[in-house]
Write a protein that holds these residues in place. Structure first.
Motif, mmCIF file in Angstrom:
data_model
loop_
_atom_site.group_PDB
_atom_site.id
_atom_site.type_symbol
_atom_site.label_atom_id
_atom_site.label_comp_id
_atom_site.label_asym_id
_atom_site.label_seq_id
_atom_site.Cartn_x
_atom_site.Cartn_y
_atom_site.Cartn_z
ATOM 1 N N LYS A 141 -14.373 7.142 -4.919
ATOM 2 C CA LYS A 141 -14.884 6.763 -3.602
ATOM 3 C C LYS A 141 -15.919 5.648 -3.725
ATOM 4 O O LYS A 141 -15.880 4.661 -2.985
ATOM 5 C CB LYS A 141 -15.511 7.985 -2.909
ATOM 6 N N ALA A 142 -16.848 5.805 -4.663
ATOM 7 C CA ALA A 142 -17.911 4.810 -4.835
ATOM 8 C C ALA A 142 -17.353 3.465 -5.282
ATOM 9 O O ALA A 142 -17.917 2.413 -4.959
ATOM 10 C CB ALA A 142 -18.932 5.321 -5.856
ATOM 11 N N ASP A 143 -16.234 3.489 -6.000
ATOM 12 C CA ASP A 143 -15.627 2.263 -6.510
ATOM 13 C C ASP A 143 -14.679 1.603 -5.507
ATOM 14 O O ASP A 143 -14.009 0.626 -5.845
ATOM 15 C CB ASP A 143 -14.872 2.549 -7.814
ATOM 16 N N GLY A 144 -14.614 2.135 -4.306
ATOM 17 C CA GLY A 144 -13.833 1.494 -3.256
ATOM 18 C C GLY A 144 -12.406 1.967 -3.107
ATOM 19 O O GLY A 144 -11.627 1.379 -2.339
ATOM 20 N N TYR A 145 -12.036 3.043 -3.816
ATOM 21 C CA TYR A 145 -10.699 3.608 -3.614
ATOM 22 C C TYR A 145 -10.670 4.377 -2.293
ATOM 23 O O TYR A 145 -11.675 4.930 -1.859
ATOM 24 C CB TYR A 145 -10.336 4.538 -4.767
ATOM 25 N N GLN A 146 -9.496 4.405 -1.680
ATOM 26 C CA GLN A 146 -9.333 5.066 -0.384
ATOM 27 C C GLN A 146 -8.899 6.513 -0.609
ATOM 28 O O GLN A 146 -7.762 6.766 -1.007
ATOM 29 C CB GLN A 146 -8.297 4.333 0.450
ATOM 30 N N LEU A 147 -9.801 7.452 -0.358
ATOM 31 C CA LEU A 147 -9.527 8.872 -0.579
ATOM 32 C C LEU A 147 -9.752 9.671 0.698
ATOM 33 O O LEU A 147 -10.725 9.450 1.420
ATOM 34 C CB LEU A 147 -10.449 9.445 -1.669
ATOM 35 N N THR A 148 -8.859 10.611 0.930
ATOM 36 C CA THR A 148 -9.057 11.654 1.929
ATOM 37 C C THR A 148 -8.900 12.978 1.204
ATOM 38 O O THR A 148 -7.866 13.241 0.580
ATOM 39 C CB THR A 148 -8.023 11.561 3.062
ATOM 40 N N GLU B 108 -3.677 4.693 -0.726
ATOM 41 C CA GLU B 108 -4.453 5.788 -0.141
ATOM 42 C C GLU B 108 -4.130 7.051 -0.920
ATOM 43 O O GLU B 108 -2.954 7.406 -1.062
ATOM 44 C CB GLU B 108 -4.091 5.990 1.326
ATOM 45 N N LEU B 109 -5.157 7.721 -1.422
ATOM 46 C CA LEU B 109 -4.975 8.960 -2.164
ATOM 47 C C LEU B 109 -5.431 10.134 -1.310
ATOM 48 O O LEU B 109 -6.547 10.140 -0.796
ATOM 49 C CB LEU B 109 -5.778 8.914 -3.467
ATOM 50 N N PHE B 110 -4.552 11.121 -1.167
ATOM 51 C CA PHE B 110 -4.850 12.326 -0.406
ATOM 52 C C PHE B 110 -4.870 13.505 -1.371
ATOM 53 O O PHE B 110 -3.878 13.781 -2.055
ATOM 54 C CB PHE B 110 -3.793 12.552 0.678
ATOM 55 N N MET C 167 0.837 -1.197 0.000
ATOM 56 C CA MET C 167 0.000 0.000 0.000
ATOM 57 C C MET C 167 0.873 1.247 0.000
ATOM 58 O O MET C 167 1.833 1.349 0.742
ATOM 59 C CB MET C 167 -0.907 0.023 1.234
ATOM 60 N N ARG C 168 0.510 2.192 -0.870
ATOM 61 C CA ARG C 168 1.205 3.480 -0.916
ATOM 62 C C ARG C 168 0.253 4.588 -0.464
ATOM 63 O O ARG C 168 -0.963 4.455 -0.572
ATOM 64 C CB ARG C 168 1.677 3.793 -2.335
ATOM 65 N N GLN C 169 0.834 5.667 0.009
ATOM 66 C CA GLN C 169 0.090 6.887 0.286
ATOM 67 C C GLN C 169 0.562 7.934 -0.719
ATOM 68 O O GLN C 169 1.765 8.187 -0.848
ATOM 69 C CB GLN C 169 0.333 7.365 1.714
#
Length: 225
Positions: A55-62, A30-32, A1-3
């Motif tokens: 977001k709806a497709d399950g990607y991790q976003l902040t 994780e995408l910021f 996993m990358r940030q």
């Protein structure tokens, strides 16, 4: 996993998508996103559509608040007679939505803007759109500075920051200056990622991503303008 961190997309949807492809974003990452998704570029609606779809497709976003989102939300509460032309890039944003007033964009987009926090902390980084007010004991109390402040490098409180590095945008900066700052980011406790994507000026006109995990920079030339 990358940030991975990206900032100041400013309505450049094709460029944003190209940069996501370049970093090969996956659902394990994780995408910021550090604010200023809208204004100036041709497709602000497309940028937010893509964020919401990820977001709806399950990607991790902040996603964080930028000053342009703050201005847009404030304008959405204003009466129709307010002179909207005074706000840089707003005309392009409204055109992408095919509407005349910020209050008329899709409710889910306005709710997205309203939900954005001003900063975020992870293990090795502070994430913020603009910067911090280090003249007060707790910089987190100054919300205005987090989306507007530009001149704060000389006053960084190293004790407050700790071993973390502040990643931010807000101030368009030439790629060579970003690379120079990248070499010194541990000493400076900061790294700017705004390479002036929307400005057709030598040294700018690129969108930057920073792989926070592997400390790697990616640059994507603007393909929207």
């Amino acid at each position: 996993m990358r940030q991975i961190a990206i900032t100041d997309i400013h309505g450049c949807h094709k460029t944003f998508r190209a940069l996501l492809d370049k970093v090969a974003l996956s659902r394990e990452d994780e995408l910021f996103l550090l604010g200023d998704y809208i204004d100036r570029g041709p497709d602000s609606k497309g940028v937010i559509d893509t964020i919401l779809k990820l977001k709806a497709d399950g990607y991790q976003l902040t996603c964080l608040l930028g000053n342009h989102e703050q201005m847009f939300f404030e304008l959405s509460l204003s009466p129709p007679g307010r002179p909207l032309y005074l706000y840089p890039g707003l005309a392009e944003t409204l055109a992408s939505y095919n509407c005349r007033h910020p209050k008329d964009i899709p409710p889910e987009h306005l709710e997205f803007i309203l939900s954005l926090p001003s900063c975020h902390r992870v293990e090795d980084y502070w994430l913020v759109h603009a910067g911090f007010n280090f003249s007060i004991p707790d910089p987190l109390e100054d919300q205005h500075a987090m989306i507007w402040e530009r001149h704060w490098y000389e006053s960084v409180n190293k004790e407050w920051v700790g071993r973390r590095i502040i990643l931010h945008g807000h101030t368009p900066t030439r790629v060579d200056e970003i690379l120079s700052m990248y070499e010194k980011m541990d000493d400076m406790s900061a790294l700017i990622l705004d390479s002036g994507c929307v400005f057709r000026v030598q040294g700018l006109n690129q969108l930057t991503a920073f792989d926070m995990t592997n400390r790697r920079l990616y640059f994507q030339q603007n393909i929207d303008l």
